[in-house]
Design an enzyme around this catalytic site. Sequence first.
Site, PDB file in Angstrom:
ATOM      1  N   ASP A  41      46.763 -19.736   4.094  1.00  0.00           N
ATOM      2  CA  ASP A  41      47.443 -20.681   3.197  1.00  0.00           C
ATOM      3  C   ASP A  41      48.090 -19.951   2.024  1.00  0.00           C
ATOM      4  O   ASP A  41      47.851 -18.768   1.788  1.00  0.00           O
ATOM      5  CB  ASP A  41      46.465 -21.756   2.699  1.00  0.00           C
ATOM      6  CG  ASP A  41      45.119 -21.183   2.268  1.00  0.00           C
ATOM      7  OD1 ASP A  41      45.051 -19.986   1.962  1.00  0.00           O
ATOM      8  OD2 ASP A  41      44.146 -21.948   2.247  1.00  0.00           O
ATOM      9  N   GLU A  85      42.463 -30.749   3.511  1.00  0.00           N
ATOM     10  CA  GLU A  85      41.545 -31.581   2.748  1.00  0.00           C
ATOM     11  C   GLU A  85      40.968 -32.682   3.638  1.00  0.00           C
ATOM     12  O   GLU A  85      41.500 -32.951   4.727  1.00  0.00           O
ATOM     13  CB  GLU A  85      42.295 -32.206   1.557  1.00  0.00           C
ATOM     14  CG  GLU A  85      42.872 -31.190   0.580  1.00  0.00           C
ATOM     15  CD  GLU A  85      41.822 -30.516  -0.315  1.00  0.00           C
ATOM     16  OE1 GLU A  85      40.647 -30.413   0.083  1.00  0.00           O
ATOM     17  OE2 GLU A  85      42.198 -30.080  -1.410  1.00  0.00           O
ATOM     18  N   ASN A 116      34.204 -29.656  -0.598  1.00  0.00           N
ATOM     19  CA  ASN A 116      34.425 -30.946   0.075  1.00  0.00           C
ATOM     20  C   ASN A 116      34.580 -30.769   1.590  1.00  0.00           C
ATOM     21  O   ASN A 116      34.995 -31.697   2.277  1.00  0.00           O
ATOM     22  CB  ASN A 116      35.650 -31.654  -0.516  1.00  0.00           C
ATOM     23  CG  ASN A 116      36.939 -30.843  -0.331  1.00  0.00           C
ATOM     24  OD1 ASN A 116      36.933 -29.801   0.325  1.00  0.00           O
ATOM     25  ND2 ASN A 116      38.019 -31.325  -0.904  1.00  0.00           N
ATOM     26  N   HIS A 159      36.612 -28.638   3.118  1.00  0.00           N
ATOM     27  CA  HIS A 159      37.947 -28.247   3.612  1.00  0.00           C
ATOM     28  C   HIS A 159      37.917 -26.836   4.206  1.00  0.00           C
ATOM     29  O   HIS A 159      37.070 -26.011   3.868  1.00  0.00           O
ATOM     30  CB  HIS A 159      39.020 -28.384   2.526  1.00  0.00           C
ATOM     31  CG  HIS A 159      38.999 -27.363   1.438  1.00  0.00           C
ATOM     32  ND1 HIS A 159      39.461 -27.628   0.170  1.00  0.00           N
ATOM     33  CD2 HIS A 159      38.586 -26.071   1.401  1.00  0.00           C
ATOM     34  CE1 HIS A 159      39.346 -26.544  -0.576  1.00  0.00           C
ATOM     35  NE2 HIS A 159      38.803 -25.592   0.143  1.00  0.00           N
TER      36      HIS A 159
HETATM   37  P1  PGA Z   1      35.976 -19.892  -2.526  1.00  0.00           P
HETATM   38  O1  PGA Z   1      36.938 -20.907  -1.802  1.00  0.00           O
HETATM   39  O2  PGA Z   1      35.780 -18.752  -1.580  1.00  0.00           O
HETATM   40  O3  PGA Z   1      36.712 -19.454  -3.749  1.00  0.00           O
HETATM   41  O4  PGA Z   1      34.709 -20.606  -2.828  1.00  0.00           O
HETATM   42  C1  PGA Z   1      36.666 -21.266  -0.478  1.00  0.00           C
HETATM   43  C2  PGA Z   1      37.559 -22.407  -0.055  1.00  0.00           C
HETATM   44  O5  PGA Z   1      37.888 -23.258  -0.885  1.00  0.00           O
HETATM   45  O6  PGA Z   1      37.924 -22.458   1.128  1.00  0.00           O
END
Ligand code: PGA
Length: 239
Positions: A66, A141, A134, A136
Amino acid sequence: MKLIVECREFCNMDASMRYKRLLEKKPDAALGFATGATPLELYHELARLYRAGEISFARARAFNLDEYVGMNSDNANSFRYFMNKYLFGRTDFNVANTYMPYCLSRESLTASHYELLIEQAGGIDLMLLGIGRNGHIGFNEPGTPFGSITHVQQLSEETRAANSRFFYSPTLVPTYAVTMGIATIMHARSIILLAYGREKAQAVHDMVAGPVTESVPASVLQLHPDVTVYADAEAAALL
Ligand code: PGA
């Protein structure tokens, strides 16, 4: 789904061995990468292996999950900048073979182009994922259709708040990102998901032990034939 609950050091080391074995067998493998805090130690370990002469990415192809919409690669908050800084620039990756789902505006996305690039590379051999609080994966999302391919996604307030730690001010966190879709991710031959810390415990529980539902995007991974989830004790606390 294979679940490995170990300390982070072990998880990162074990995951790095997956790259070493894959690249020995297939030097031009297509690798899917993630950004965020979670993969940093793995990237350090891959760079260490490279410096020790134990791994080479010279022929590998990289496809990132992404990118924020409208963010130039020289912006320190862009995922391109992150990848160059922590992995591509520290190893022998040929930057010309590293791809981001780049788009300057919501209207300019050519999602099918990114899908085509992945297809032309023969599909992704090994996809690395983190998981959002959450549930994702990528920026898909809750509620994102399982059939989705690369697309622009409006970020939830929860995700923007979580990512604001990387920005000078929370108001600067973009509202839109372009992300591989759930179907794009599911097409990868093998998937590694890293989950570290107590704040990921509910999402890990729902991904591993909950129903397969679009309201928990990561739960779709239960349907994939080759997924390894690495979790530390805190992230696995609710299992
Ligand atoms: P993080 O993000 O590694 O910064 O916790 C993971 C994500 O949101 O997929």
